[in-house]
Scaffold this active site. Structure first.
Site, PDB file in Angstrom:
ATOM      1  N   GLY A 157     -70.137  29.334   8.190  1.00 12.29           N
ATOM      2  CA  GLY A 157     -70.323  30.318   7.119  1.00 12.29           C
ATOM      3  C   GLY A 157     -71.419  29.844   6.183  1.00 12.29           C
ATOM      4  O   GLY A 157     -72.294  29.070   6.582  1.00 12.29           O
ATOM      5  N   ILE A 159     -71.514  27.702   3.636  1.00  9.19           N
ATOM      6  CA  ILE A 159     -71.653  26.252   3.409  1.00  9.19           C
ATOM      7  C   ILE A 159     -71.978  25.536   4.727  1.00  9.19           C
ATOM      8  O   ILE A 159     -72.859  24.674   4.774  1.00  9.19           O
ATOM      9  CB  ILE A 159     -70.381  25.687   2.743  1.00  9.19           C
ATOM     10  N   ARG A 180     -65.782  33.814  14.639  1.00 10.95           N
ATOM     11  CA  ARG A 180     -66.800  34.804  15.022  1.00 10.95           C
ATOM     12  C   ARG A 180     -68.104  34.078  15.333  1.00 10.95           C
ATOM     13  O   ARG A 180     -68.571  33.269  14.506  1.00 10.95           O
ATOM     14  CB  ARG A 180     -67.042  35.781  13.867  1.00 10.95           C
ATOM     15  N   ARG A 240     -60.678  22.562   2.436  1.00 13.65           N
ATOM     16  CA  ARG A 240     -59.409  22.700   1.726  1.00 13.65           C
ATOM     17  C   ARG A 240     -58.365  21.788   2.337  1.00 13.65           C
ATOM     18  O   ARG A 240     -58.326  21.631   3.570  1.00 13.65           O
ATOM     19  CB  ARG A 240     -58.865  24.128   1.848  1.00 13.65           C
ATOM     20  N   GLU A 269     -52.652  18.284  -3.235  1.00 13.05           N
ATOM     21  CA  GLU A 269     -53.469  17.726  -4.323  1.00 13.05           C
ATOM     22  C   GLU A 269     -52.778  17.991  -5.653  1.00 13.05           C
ATOM     23  O   GLU A 269     -52.204  19.060  -5.836  1.00 13.05           O
ATOM     24  CB  GLU A 269     -54.837  18.425  -4.358  1.00 13.05           C
ATOM     25  N   HIS A 287     -61.752  15.921  -4.877  1.00 14.06           N
ATOM     26  CA  HIS A 287     -62.143  17.343  -4.863  1.00 14.06           C
ATOM     27  C   HIS A 287     -63.330  17.608  -5.805  1.00 14.06           C
ATOM     28  O   HIS A 287     -63.221  18.387  -6.762  1.00 14.06           O
ATOM     29  CB  HIS A 287     -60.937  18.233  -5.236  1.00 14.06           C
TER      30      HIS A 287
HETATM   31  C1  8YV Z   1     -63.853  24.098  -6.912  1.00 11.10           C
HETATM   32  C2  8YV Z   1     -63.706  24.631  -4.431  1.00 11.10           C
HETATM   33  O1  8YV Z   1     -64.316  23.053  -7.659  1.00 11.10           O
HETATM   34  O2  8YV Z   1     -64.963  26.576  -4.799  1.00 11.10           O
HETATM   35  C3  8YV Z   1     -64.032  26.054  -4.206  1.00 11.10           C
HETATM   36  O3  8YV Z   1     -63.339  26.689  -3.398  1.00 11.10           O
HETATM   37  O4  8YV Z   1     -62.943  24.063  -3.746  1.00 11.10           O
HETATM   38  C4  8YV Z   1     -64.354  23.854  -5.521  1.00 11.10           C
HETATM   39  O5  8YV Z   1     -65.714  24.129  -5.514  1.00 11.10           O
HETATM   40  C5  8YV Z   1     -62.407  24.213  -7.122  1.00 11.10           C
HETATM   41  O6  8YV Z   1     -61.803  25.101  -6.251  1.00 11.10           O
HETATM   42  C6  8YV Z   1     -62.118  24.589  -8.580  1.00 11.10           C
HETATM   43  O7  8YV Z   1     -61.256  25.681  -8.753  1.00 11.10           O
END
Ligand code: 8YV
Length: 323
Positions: A157, A159, A180, A240, A269, A287
């Site tokens: 995707g 990223i 996909r 995640r 977490e 994170h």
């Molecule tokens: C965030 C992330 O810092 O964007 C996301 O999904 O995991 C991180 O970039 C984090 O979720 C803060 O809410």
């Protein structure tokens, strides 16, 4: 003059973001940054029309039933597994995220983890800091070469694509798997070859994960998948917690079934599995993949823009649940 709508910002944000929100709303903020449990969050949201939230704020049917005035919840994150979208839609609550603004920074950090893990940086630094270094050795901290290696991207995707782009400089072979298949243009631009998940796991020197978390991706990498990886390979997760079965990963790292892992995210977490701390072949981060000053600022401002648009026009730019 009608009263401004009341909104809550659940965690500390940049001052200019609060100033911007204050032009439109009566803002209750949490600049002391004390995390709220779900009861406190519900109570604070019970008289609000909108909220700026983060991944640790769970928005579900129970909370929504007690917050009847709520119209919009705006995540400072691209991932939104903390929000029950179906429950939001049923309750007539708009939900938004922050896509796009964090791709480069998150991909950069993925590379930080790839390089640090492959070259055993955490382990080497701990050795030096503890005073054990007493001289150069030919076979000291032998690592994995990144250049010309095979990079396997799970999830091509936004990223994943930037991660692939960075691999060109290291002259790597890039393979990917996704639910996909990407268009031929994307495959060509990122020089990425589509393979099955099994092929990706067995061929890659580095497996890096860039999928969202959902019931479909829960434990996407578990015992069976780790078994299929090369013994010399490393696993990187900046997506995640929950996408990887952490207990299975710990066992694979401990027994040397894979060579190492670089992790920015964990199950449960911030109370991650403490056995990670006993392992030398793992690079751990709390994170922070999107945490550059510029990017966290963009994320917070985009969430604020979503909230302003949601409560003024009903059309936030990053609406997740059109209804
Ligand atoms: C965030 C992330 O810092 O964007 C996301 O999904 O995991 C991180 O970039 C984090 O979720 C803060 O809410």
């Amino acid at each position: 003059m009608t009263a401004k709508p009341k909104v809550l910002v659940t965690r500390e944000v940049f001052e200019d973001v609060l100033e911007y929100l204050s032009q439109y709303f009566e803002v209750t903020s949490n600049q002391s940054d004390v995390p709220m449990n779900s009861e406190t969050l519900t109570l604070r949201l019970s008289d609000k029309e909108g909220a700026i939230i983060t991944l640790s704020d769970r928005i579900d049917a129970v909370l929504l039933s007690r917050c009847p005035r709520l119209k919009a919840v705006c995540n400072i994150a691209v991932g939104y597994n903390n929000i029950d979208l179906e429950a939001c839609t049923k309750a007539g609550v708009m939900a938004t995220n922050t896509p796009g603004v964090l791709d480069d920074t998150t991909a950069d950090f993925t590379w930080t983890l790839i390089l640090a893990t492959a070259r055993r940086l955490s382990e080497a630094e701990a050795y030096l800091r503890s005073g054990q270094w007493n001289g150069w050795k030919l076979k000291q901290f032998l690592g994995l070469d990144i250049h010309h290696a095979t990079l396997g991207i799970l999830g091509l995707g936004r990223i994943g694509q930037v991660v692939a782009k960075r691999a060109i400089g290291f002259e790597m072979k890039v393979i990917y798997h996704d639910v996909r298949r990407a268009t031929p243009e994307i495959e060509q631009t990122y020089r990425a070859t589509f393979v099955t998940k099994e092929e990706l796991l067995s061929q890659s020197d580095i497996v890096t994960i860039h999928v969202p978390y959902s019931s479909a991706t829960h434990h996407l990498i578990g015992r069976d998948e780790l078994e299929q990886m090369k013994q010399t390979a490393i696993l990187i997760n900046a997506s995640r917690g929950g996408v990887v079965d952490d207990q299975a990963l710990i066992e694979s790292l401990r027994s040397g079934k894979i060579a190492g892992a670089g992790l920015d995210v964990f199950e449960n977490e911030p109370k991650f599995n403490p056995h990670f701390l006993e392992l030398k072949n793992v690079v751990l981060a709390p994170h922070i993949a999107s945490s550059s000053f510029a990017t966290r600022h963009k994320m917070a401002m985009l969430a604020a823009e979503n909230l302003v648009a949601a409560l003024t026009t009903g059309k936030p730019p990053n609406l997740l649940n059109p209804f």
